[in-house]
Design a protein around this motif. Structure first.
Motif, PDB file in Angstrom:
ATOM      1  N   PRO A   1       0.823  -1.216   0.000  1.00 31.81           N
ATOM      2  CA  PRO A   1       0.000   0.000   0.000  1.00 31.81           C
ATOM      3  C   PRO A   1       0.855   1.265   0.000  1.00 31.81           C
ATOM      4  O   PRO A   1       1.822   1.379   0.757  1.00 31.81           O
ATOM      5  CB  PRO A   1      -0.801  -0.120   1.308  1.00 31.81           C
ATOM      6  N   GLY A   2       0.489   2.176  -0.885  1.00 28.31           N
ATOM      7  CA  GLY A   2       1.195   3.449  -0.942  1.00 28.31           C
ATOM      8  C   GLY A   2       2.511   3.411  -1.679  1.00 28.31           C
ATOM      9  O   GLY A   2       3.143   4.439  -1.894  1.00 28.31           O
ATOM     10  N   ASP A   3       2.955   2.229  -2.071  1.00 29.67           N
ATOM     11  CA  ASP A   3       4.227   2.109  -2.767  1.00 29.67           C
ATOM     12  C   ASP A   3       3.977   2.150  -4.272  1.00 29.67           C
ATOM     13  O   ASP A   3       3.001   1.619  -4.768  1.00 29.67           O
ATOM     14  CB  ASP A   3       4.917   0.796  -2.390  1.00 29.67           C
ATOM     15  N   THR A   4       4.854   2.802  -4.992  1.00 26.60           N
ATOM     16  CA  THR A   4       4.706   2.930  -6.441  1.00 26.60           C
ATOM     17  C   THR A   4       5.981   2.489  -7.128  1.00 26.60           C
ATOM     18  O   THR A   4       7.079   2.886  -6.745  1.00 26.60           O
ATOM     19  CB  THR A   4       4.390   4.387  -6.830  1.00 26.60           C
ATOM     20  N   ALA A   5       5.835   1.667  -8.141  1.00 28.87           N
ATOM     21  CA  ALA A   5       6.987   1.213  -8.918  1.00 28.87           C
ATOM     22  C   ALA A   5       7.040   1.972 -10.233  1.00 28.87           C
ATOM     23  O   ALA A   5       6.018   2.155 -10.897  1.00 28.87           O
ATOM     24  CB  ALA A   5       6.872  -0.290  -9.195  1.00 28.87           C
ATOM     25  N   TYR A   6       8.217   2.412 -10.618  1.00 30.73           N
ATOM     26  CA  TYR A   6       8.375   3.155 -11.860  1.00 30.73           C
ATOM     27  C   TYR A   6       9.206   2.341 -12.848  1.00 30.73           C
ATOM     28  O   TYR A   6      10.152   1.659 -12.482  1.00 30.73           O
ATOM     29  CB  TYR A   6       9.072   4.502 -11.600  1.00 30.73           C
ATOM     30  N   GLN A   7       8.830   2.446 -14.107  1.00 31.65           N
ATOM     31  CA  GLN A   7       9.558   1.758 -15.164  1.00 31.65           C
ATOM     32  C   GLN A   7       9.925   2.791 -16.215  1.00 31.65           C
ATOM     33  O   GLN A   7       9.156   3.706 -16.489  1.00 31.65           O
ATOM     34  CB  GLN A   7       8.703   0.651 -15.769  1.00 31.65           C
ATOM     35  N   ASP A   8      11.102   2.644 -16.814  1.00 33.82           N
ATOM     36  CA  ASP A   8      11.543   3.627 -17.786  1.00 33.82           C
ATOM     37  C   ASP A   8      11.131   3.261 -19.204  1.00 33.82           C
ATOM     38  O   ASP A   8      11.653   3.794 -20.169  1.00 33.82           O
ATOM     39  CB  ASP A   8      13.058   3.814 -17.709  1.00 33.82           C
ATOM     40  N   GLN A   9      10.184   2.350 -19.330  1.00 35.30           N
ATOM     41  CA  GLN A   9       9.652   1.962 -20.629  1.00 35.30           C
ATOM     42  C   GLN A   9       8.147   2.197 -20.641  1.00 35.30           C
ATOM     43  O   GLN A   9       7.494   2.129 -19.608  1.00 35.30           O
ATOM     44  CB  GLN A   9       9.960   0.490 -20.925  1.00 35.30           C
ATOM     45  N   PRO A  10       7.568   2.459 -21.826  1.00 36.19           N
ATOM     46  CA  PRO A  10       6.128   2.689 -21.880  1.00 36.19           C
ATOM     47  C   PRO A  10       5.346   1.386 -21.805  1.00 36.19           C
ATOM     48  O   PRO A  10       5.889   0.302 -22.036  1.00 36.19           O
ATOM     49  CB  PRO A  10       5.955   3.338 -23.258  1.00 36.19           C
ATOM     50  N   ALA A  11       4.075   1.503 -21.498  1.00 34.26           N
ATOM     51  CA  ALA A  11       3.163   0.384 -21.706  1.00 34.26           C
ATOM     52  C   ALA A  11       2.929   0.284 -23.207  1.00 34.26           C
ATOM     53  O   ALA A  11       2.921   1.285 -23.915  1.00 34.26           O
ATOM     54  CB  ALA A  11       1.854   0.618 -20.970  1.00 34.26           C
ATOM     55  N   VAL A  12       2.735  -0.935 -23.697  1.00 37.34           N
ATOM     56  CA  VAL A  12       2.607  -1.160 -25.134  1.00 37.34           C
ATOM     57  C   VAL A  12       1.234  -1.740 -25.440  1.00 37.34           C
ATOM     58  O   VAL A  12       0.765  -2.665 -24.764  1.00 37.34           O
ATOM     59  CB  VAL A  12       3.709  -2.120 -25.649  1.00 37.34           C
ATOM     60  N   ALA A  13       0.565  -1.192 -26.454  1.00 38.03           N
ATOM     61  CA  ALA A  13      -0.745  -1.668 -26.883  1.00 38.03           C
ATOM     62  C   ALA A  13      -0.653  -2.225 -28.300  1.00 38.03           C
ATOM     63  O   ALA A  13       0.273  -1.889 -29.054  1.00 38.03           O
ATOM     64  CB  ALA A  13      -1.767  -0.539 -26.833  1.00 38.03           C
ATOM     65  N   GLU A  14      -1.633  -3.076 -28.655  1.00 37.58           N
ATOM     66  CA  GLU A  14      -1.645  -3.656 -29.990  1.00 37.58           C
ATOM     67  C   GLU A  14      -1.946  -2.612 -31.055  1.00 37.58           C
ATOM     68  O   GLU A  14      -1.472  -2.710 -32.178  1.00 37.58           O
ATOM     69  CB  GLU A  14      -2.692  -4.778 -30.057  1.00 37.58           C
ATOM     70  N   SER A  15      -2.743  -1.608 -30.705  1.00 33.16           N
ATOM     71  CA  SER A  15      -3.135  -0.589 -31.677  1.00 33.16           C
ATOM     72  C   SER A  15      -3.478   0.701 -30.945  1.00 33.16           C
ATOM     73  O   SER A  15      -3.646   0.715 -29.716  1.00 33.16           O
ATOM     74  CB  SER A  15      -4.353  -1.057 -32.487  1.00 33.16           C
ATOM     75  N   PHE A  16      -3.588   1.777 -31.711  1.00 35.99           N
ATOM     76  CA  PHE A  16      -3.972   3.057 -31.124  1.00 35.99           C
ATOM     77  C   PHE A  16      -5.377   2.960 -30.533  1.00 35.99           C
ATOM     78  O   PHE A  16      -5.650   3.493 -29.460  1.00 35.99           O
ATOM     79  CB  PHE A  16      -3.905   4.153 -32.193  1.00 35.99           C
ATOM     80  N   ARG A  17      -6.268   2.256 -31.206  1.00 36.38           N
ATOM     81  CA  ARG A  17      -7.627   2.070 -30.678  1.00 36.38           C
ATOM     82  C   ARG A  17      -7.596   1.350 -29.339  1.00 36.38           C
ATOM     83  O   ARG A  17      -8.290   1.752 -28.392  1.00 36.38           O
ATOM     84  CB  ARG A  17      -8.490   1.298 -31.674  1.00 36.38           C
ATOM     85  N   ASP A  18      -6.795   0.292 -29.241  1.00 35.15           N
ATOM     86  CA  ASP A  18      -6.691  -0.444 -27.984  1.00 35.15           C
ATOM     87  C   ASP A  18      -6.177   0.468 -26.865  1.00 35.15           C
ATOM     88  O   ASP A  18      -6.638   0.399 -25.722  1.00 35.15           O
ATOM     89  CB  ASP A  18      -5.774  -1.652 -28.140  1.00 35.15           C
ATOM     90  N   ALA A  19      -5.201   1.301 -27.216  1.00 31.35           N
ATOM     91  CA  ALA A  19      -4.636   2.201 -26.213  1.00 31.35           C
ATOM     92  C   ALA A  19      -5.686   3.190 -25.723  1.00 31.35           C
ATOM     93  O   ALA A  19      -5.838   3.414 -24.516  1.00 31.35           O
ATOM     94  CB  ALA A  19      -3.438   2.949 -26.800  1.00 31.35           C
ATOM     95  N   VAL A  20      -6.415   3.796 -26.654  1.00 34.96           N
ATOM     96  CA  VAL A  20      -7.453   4.761 -26.270  1.00 34.96           C
ATOM     97  C   VAL A  20      -8.529   4.091 -25.423  1.00 34.96           C
ATOM     98  O   VAL A  20      -8.952   4.617 -24.388  1.00 34.96           O
ATOM     99  CB  VAL A  20      -8.077   5.399 -27.528  1.00 34.96           C
ATOM    100  N   THR A  21      -8.965   2.906 -25.842  1.00 34.39           N
ATOM    101  CA  THR A  21     -10.018   2.198 -25.115  1.00 34.39           C
ATOM    102  C   THR A  21      -9.591   1.874 -23.693  1.00 34.39           C
ATOM    103  O   THR A  21     -10.346   2.065 -22.731  1.00 34.39           O
ATOM    104  CB  THR A  21     -10.396   0.909 -25.854  1.00 34.39           C
ATOM    105  N   ALA A  22      -8.361   1.388 -23.537  1.00 30.57           N
ATOM    106  CA  ALA A  22      -7.872   1.027 -22.204  1.00 30.57           C
ATOM    107  C   ALA A  22      -7.684   2.252 -21.315  1.00 30.57           C
ATOM    108  O   ALA A  22      -8.072   2.255 -20.142  1.00 30.57           O
ATOM    109  CB  ALA A  22      -6.567   0.247 -22.329  1.00 30.57           C
ATOM    110  N   VAL A  23      -7.101   3.298 -21.875  1.00 28.82           N
ATOM    111  CA  VAL A  23      -6.843   4.496 -21.076  1.00 28.82           C
ATOM    112  C   VAL A  23      -8.147   5.175 -20.676  1.00 28.82           C
ATOM    113  O   VAL A  23      -8.264   5.723 -19.569  1.00 28.82           O
ATOM    114  CB  VAL A  23      -5.919   5.466 -21.847  1.00 28.82           C
ATOM    115  N   THR A  24      -9.137   5.141 -21.555  1.00 28.46           N
ATOM    116  CA  THR A  24     -10.415   5.786 -21.250  1.00 28.46           C
ATOM    117  C   THR A  24     -11.032   5.218 -19.976  1.00 28.46           C
ATOM    118  O   THR A  24     -11.744   5.924 -19.241  1.00 28.46           O
ATOM    119  CB  THR A  24     -11.400   5.636 -22.422  1.00 28.46           C
ATOM    120  N   GLU A  25     -10.752   3.964 -19.662  1.00 28.28           N
ATOM    121  CA  GLU A  25     -11.270   3.362 -18.437  1.00 28.28           C
ATOM    122  C   GLU A  25     -10.734   4.076 -17.197  1.00 28.28           C
ATOM    123  O   GLU A  25     -11.321   3.970 -16.113  1.00 28.28           O
ATOM    124  CB  GLU A  25     -10.909   1.883 -18.389  1.00 28.28           C
TER     125      GLU A  25
END
Length: 432
Positions: A382-406
C-alpha cells in the motif's frame, strides 16, 4: 509491459481519493502573506531595497504598448535567488503548489511603466531590467521604491504567479553581470530575426525558460524592431517557435514501430501520452474537473482540445492556450531524442487537487517527465509505487485509447466528440 497488465493495477478508489485530496489540500499561502509583509518591512531601508539579488524580470500586457515592467527579487536577505526563478528544476525538487506560491510571493516585483520600444535602451530602470534578463546568474541590484507593496497574488494560466508589487523609482546594478557569449552574439547581430535567435539559443543548450526571459526583455530580433514582450506572450512564443523547429527535424524520420502509452502526474494534473506509428500528428485534450481551478462552478468535466497535422498549425490555439504549446514541446523533445516521428495524443486530466494555477511550466514538465518516469503503478505494498523507464505497449492506437479511457473521468463517447484523433477511430454502440 503490456498495456492491459499496467491498467490492471491502476483502478482508483474515487471516494478514497476525494478524501485524500480534501485532507491534503492546503491554503497556507494566505498565512504566508503575513510573513511576506514582515519580510518587506525588514528588507526595505527608508525608500530603497538594498542588497537584493534579482533572478528574473516580469513584463505585463495591460495597456500595451505602454506596459508595467518589473524586476523580481527575493525579500529575504538569506534567500538563494536562483531557486526563485521558474525552471524545470522545480519539478526535480518535487515542489508542490504551496511551495511555488511561497517562492513567488517571496519575490518583490519592483515595477515601472515603460514603452515596449527598447531597441537602444540600456540605461535607467529598463536598462537594468534588461541586464538582469540576459545575465547567466542572478544579479545584485539596488531598487528605489515609492510606497508600500500591494500584497495581492496574481494568477495566470500561462505565467508563473506573481506576488507583492511596489512602484520603483530607480534600479541600479550593484555588480557587472556576466552575459553568455551566445546571447551577446544575438544582440550584436541586428539583422537576426527573433525566431532564428530563439532556436539558436535553444540549440546552444539554453532551456526555454532562459530564452523566454531574454525575449521578454527585448533582447532578440532585428535591432530597431526589438521590443519588450509581455511575459505571458514570450512563454508561448518560445514554446511555439522551438516546437516548430523540432517538428521540422523529425518530419523525414522513420516512425516509431509500436503504440506506446506513457503516464505521469504532477500537482493534481494527470498526463496520459499515447503515441502510435505514423506521420507527425498531435492533439491535446484537457478534462477539467468540477471545483478545479478552471471549472469552479461546473457540474461536469469541462473539455477543451486543439490539434495539428503533419504541417503544423496556421493559427493560434484558443481553447487550450499555452498548455498546447508546452505539452507539444515535451513530446517533440522526446521524439527528436529518439530520432523518430509519431502521431501523439496527450490527455490531461485536471483534478480538483489543482487548487491554484501555477503556470504552464508544470504542463511542460509533466509531459517532459512522463518519458523519464515511464509508466507508474501501485505495487502490492500500500502506498508504494513502482516506476519503469519503458512505456506500456498496446496492440493498436484504438486499444490504447479504449484502455486508457477506463481510467479517465469521461466516457469514450464523450472523448470522441471532443477529440479529432479519437473520433477517427471506428466506433461501436457499446462506446456510448
Amino acid at each position: 509491459m503490456r498495456l492491459d497488465e499496467f491498467i490492471e493495477g491502476f483502478d482508483r478508489d474515487e471516494a478514497a481519493e476525494r478524501r485524500r485530496l480534501a485532507e491534503e489540500k492546503s491554503y497556507e499561502i494566505t498565512n504566508h502573506l503575513e510573513d511576506v509583509e514582515r519580510q518587506f518591512e525588514e528588507a526595505v531601508q527608508g525608500d530603497a531595497l538594498f542588497g537584493s539579488t534579482a533572478p528574473e524580470i516580469f513584463v505585463g500586457r495591460s495597456g500595451y504598448p505602454d506596459v508595467s515592467t518589473g524586476v523580481l527579487s527575493p525579500m529575504a536577505s538569506d534567500a538563494d535567488a536562483g531557486q526563485f526563478a521558474t525552471s524545470g528544476q522545480w519539478y526535480q525538487d518535487g515542489l508542490g503548489i504551496d511551495d511555488v506560491l511561497q517562492r513567488r510571493t517571496g519575490l518583490l516585483n519592483s515595477t515601472r511603466s515603460a514603452n515596449v520600444d527598447v531597441s537602444d535602451v540600456w540605461d535607467g530602470f529598463v536598462g537594468t531590467q534588461r541586464e538582469v534578463a540576459i545575465a547567466d546568474h542572478p544579479v545584485d541590484v539596488e531598487v528605489g521604491l515609492d510606497g508600500t507593496p500591494d500584497l495581492d497574488v496574481r494568477f495566470d494560466d500561462v505565467g508563473t504567479p506573481t506576488g507583492p508589487r511596489a512602484s520603483a523609482t530607480t534600479a541600479d546594478l550593484a555588480e557587472n553581470p556576466h552575459v553568455p557569449r551566445a546571447v551577446e552574439k544575438t544582440l550584436e547581430d541586428d539583422d537576426w530575426q527573433a525566431e532564428g535567435a530563439m532556436n539558436y539559443l535553444y540549440r546552444r543548450g539554453f532551456d526555454v525558460y532562459e530564452v523566454n526571459t531574454i525575449l521578454s526583455a527585448g533582447a532578440l530580433g532585428r535591432g530597431r524592431q526589438r521590443r519588450l514582450v509581455p511575459t505571458r506572450w514570450s512563454i508561448t512564443a518560445v514554446d511555439d517557435t522551438v516546437g516548430q523547429y523540432l517538428r521540422g527535424t523529425i518530419q523525414n524520420r522513420n516512425t516509431i514501430d509500436q503504440t506506446e502509452v506513457w503516464y505521469n502526474e504532477y500537482m493534481g494534473n494527470r498526463y496520459w501520452v499515447l503515441m502510435a506509428p505514423g506521420q507527425w500528428e498531435f492533439e491535446l485534450v484537457e478534462m477539467k474537473a468540477p471545483e478545479s481551478v478552471w471549472n469552479p462552478t461546473g457540474q461536469t468535466h469541462y473539455l477543451a482540445s486543439a490539434n495539428e497535422g503533419y504541417e503544423g498549425r496556421t493559427g493560434y490555439v484558443e481553447e487550450t492556450a499555452g498548455a498546447y504549446y508546452a505539452s507539444r514541446l515535451g513530446v517533440l523533445e522526446h521524439l527528436q531524442e529518439r530520432d523518430r516521428q509519431a502521431k501523439c495524443l496527450v490527455l490531461r486530466e485536471v483534478t480538483d487537487d489543482y487548487w491554484a494555477p501555477v503556470g504552464v511550466w508544470q504542463v511542460r514538465e509533466g509531459v517532459r517527465n512522463a518519458f523519464e518516469a515511464g509508466v507508474a503503478r501501485e505495487t502490492s505494498e500500500p502506498g508504494d509505487t513502482a516506476y519503469q523507464d519503458q512505456p506500456a505497449v498496446a496492440e493498436s492506437f484504438r486499444d490504447a485509447v479504449t484502455a486508457v479511457t477506463e481510467q479517465l473521468p469521461v466516457s469514450l463517447g464523450t472523448l470522441r466528440r471532443k477529440s479529432d484523433m479519437v473520433a477517427g477511430l471506428q466506433s461501436t454502440l457499446a462506446d456510448f
